[in-house]
Design an enzyme around this catalytic site. Structure first.
Site, PDB file in Angstrom:
ATOM      1  CG  HIS A   1       3.468 -45.359  39.015  1.00 26.89           C
ATOM      2  ND1 HIS A   1       3.015 -44.058  38.963  1.00 26.89           N
ATOM      3  CD2 HIS A   1       2.367 -46.133  38.877  1.00 26.89           C
ATOM      4  CE1 HIS A   1       1.714 -44.048  38.808  1.00 26.89           C
ATOM      5  NE2 HIS A   1       1.286 -45.292  38.754  1.00 26.89           N
TER       6      HIS A   1
ATOM      7  CE  LYS B   1       2.058 -45.969  34.470  1.00 24.99           C
ATOM      8  NZ  LYS B   1       1.746 -45.145  35.652  1.00 24.99           N
TER       9      LYS B   1
ATOM     10  CG  ASP C   1      12.681 -48.535  14.684  1.00 25.83           C
ATOM     11  OD1 ASP C   1      12.866 -49.614  15.287  1.00 25.83           O
ATOM     12  OD2 ASP C   1      12.199 -48.473  13.535  1.00 25.83           O
TER      13      ASP C   1
ATOM     14  CG  HIS D   1      -4.634 -43.294  35.591  1.00 19.55           C
ATOM     15  ND1 HIS D   1      -3.511 -43.502  34.812  1.00 19.55           N
ATOM     16  CD2 HIS D   1      -4.473 -44.058  36.694  1.00 19.55           C
ATOM     17  CE1 HIS D   1      -2.719 -44.375  35.413  1.00 19.55           C
ATOM     18  NE2 HIS D   1      -3.267 -44.727  36.556  1.00 19.55           N
TER      19      HIS D   1
ATOM     20  CE  LYS E   1      -0.400 -41.157  37.084  1.00 16.21           C
ATOM     21  NZ  LYS E   1      -1.734 -41.507  37.478  1.00 16.21           N
TER      22      LYS E   1
ATOM     23  CG  ASP F   1       4.331 -18.722  34.918  1.00 15.33           C
ATOM     24  OD1 ASP F   1       3.538 -18.706  35.872  1.00 15.33           O
ATOM     25  OD2 ASP F   1       5.530 -18.390  35.022  1.00 15.33           O
TER      26      ASP F   1
END
Length: 512
Positions: free
Chosen positions: A170, A172, A177, A410, A412, A417
């Site tokens: 999952h 990404k 470069d 979608h 996350k 604090d």
């Protein structure tokens, strides 16, 4: 149906159910190309990094068009390497436009490595095979299926090899470069970049520069060289190639011609975008206080741990436990289980303000997950944890956060604090924690935290979300917004309610 045809169907079923992967070939280990000087990104990013020695730069990317553009014009500026890992890459407008930029980079001599989870990639095997024949492009698929097409064969492989094929990569990353990277929750496709006319995801990424890019590159190398990552040509060596590279190139360039002067085409033509990194206009926050959290590349090949937590969850939990102030959490799929629920309630009992935004039943694209969330919802609200559920649709008057299309959550993320930010691919649910491989960045910077809290406040406003409250007199939950209160799941169809209720009754939480 004749007896012969029945026998043929039975044989086909048996063959599909017994499909096996060939032996994975030995492939040489391949690592990231060392950072040097000479590319446009070197010239634009190195001065900014030099002004912040030992620090990494981070920019929160919440806008879908900006997230698309950053991927596009960093790829257009690439001069050395382009390393991409994605769970999904859709064959739609934005997917094709970015694929065209990647192919153009390879044509310029850039080394391109693309690692895709096979759950989505296998439907595009012919395109991937053609791209893999480019001398500068290597395509690998993670945890591949033996069955390369067909619903029946896929269903039978799930039935026969469920423990393996149910576990997916999952993660990404988009790394250019070795100088800049984009990582977070976004896949590649229209709905992740706010380009879908039907439904869009509110998502989050971080644009990254400095040493944190090296850490992301090392994590990518670990997955790329894992035995779970297969060269696309090795998954089915007998698969005939029906598309040529020239055909794929023409197909990828067609959307740019057809789209004309759309905002997605215009976004890729921003010649000054990279210069804004150098000048600081992009507003990157620089800090030494960051940490990359990621699962081991062999997670999908090992038995589900009984006691050992996900390193991503462990790092996030440790950061929360080390703090003493408020916590804001964004989790599209939120199934905390007994342990997570008790930890959140303990924080609330100790006086810590805890706020959580998740999808409503109406906005959740996986209704069954909502059934797992419902197990904890009442206890959390009654125990002092504040909950909001995202509304499924907005109109233009509600602002530009979602526009007029359907809205789903979608991204996350978390803020701890009011100074430490988490952005990644991890949902707070059993699938992310036990089954999938995930990653995320923990960054401590008060200004970055303030930006994410501002986004949280917008998303939890009455225009965009329902506040969940407990009616002590009637002993039931209420959904409140500016229009009043409701005493049942708002705007959800009978079918969605039925699926969520079934998931609530059945012991399926480990699969959610």
């Amino acid at each position: 149906m004749t007896l012969l045809r029945r026998c043929w169907w039975i044989a086909a079923l048996l063959l599909a159910g017994c499909a096996q992967l060939p032996s994975r070939p030995d492939v040489p280990e391949q690592r990231a190309i060392a950072v040097a000087d000479g590319t446009r990104l070197d010239a634009e990013v190195a001065p900014a990094a030099a002004r912040h020695p030992g620090e990494s730069g981070f920019r929160l990317v919440a806008d879908g068009l900006e997230a698309f553009a950053l991927r596009g014009y960093t790829s257009r500026a690439a001069g050395r390497s382009l390393d991409i890992q994605s769970y999904i890459w859709h064959d739609d407008l934005t997917g094709r436009l970015l694929a065209a930029e990647v192919l153009d980079a390879a044509d310029r001599g850039v080394r391109v490595r693309v690692l895709l989870d096979d759950l989505d990639a296998r439907a595009k095997s012919q395109v991937l095979l053609a791209l893999d024949h480019h001398p500068n492009i290597s395509i690998r698929v993670y945890n591949p299926f033996a069955t390369r097409d067909g619903m029946l064969g896929t269903a039978l492989e799930f039935a026969g090899s469920f423990k393996r094929v149910n576990r997916r990569a999952h993660n990404k990353s988009w790394i250019v470069d070795g100088r800049v990277a984009i990582t977070g929750g976004r896949n590649v496709g229209n709905e992740y970049f706010m380009a879908s006319p039907e439904a869009n995801f509110q998502d989050l990424d971080l644009l990254v520069a400095g040493p944190a890019v090296d850490a992301l590159e090392a994590a990518f190398d670990g997955y790329w060289n894992s035995t779970m990552a297969w060269p696309i040509r090795a998954v089915d060596p007998d698969m005939p190639a029906t598309l040529t590279l020239d055909t794929v190139r023409a197909n990828l360039r067609k959307p740019a011609r057809d789209a004309g002067e759309s905002e997605w085409i215009a976004a890729l033509g921003d010649a000054d975008a990279l210069a804004r990194i150098r000048t600081g206009y992009l507003g990157m926050r620089w800090t030494r206080d960051w940490r990359l959290l990621h699962d081991a590349p062999d997670k999908l090949a090992t038995p589900i741990p009984e006691a050992r937590p996900s390193p991503v969850l462990a790092g996030l939990r440790d950061a929360m436990e080390a703090g003493a102030g408020d916590i804001a959490i964004i989790s599209p799929y939120f199934v905390p289980g007994d342990g997570g629920t008790e930890a959140l309630l303990a924080g609330a009992r100790n006086g810590r303000p805890i706020r959580i935004l998740t999808n409503s039943l109406a906005s959740n694209d996986v209704a069954a997950v909502h059934g797992g969330y419902v197990r904890a919802r009442e206890a959390l609200v009654r125990g002092g944890v504040r909950l909001w559920e995202l509304k499924p649709r907005q109109d233009q008057a509600a602002g530009s956060l979602f526009g007029s299309s359907g809205a789903r959550l979608h991204g996350k993320a978390a803020v701890i604090d009011r100074r430490t930010v988490f952005v990644g691919s991890l949902n707070l649910d059993p699938r992310s924690i036990q089954l999938n491989s995930e990653q995320g960045l923990l960054v401590t910077d008060a200004a970055l935290a303030g930006q994410l809290l501002g986004l949280f406040e917008t998303m939890t406003s009455p225009a965009h979300a329902w506040a969940i409250e407990w009616d002590a007199a009637r002993k039931r939950l209420l959904w409140r917004d500016a229009g009043g209160t409701r005493d049942r799941e708002p705007d959800a169809s009978f079918g969605r309610r039925a699926v969520a209720r079934l998931a609530y009754w059945l012991p399926v939480d480990p699969l959610l």
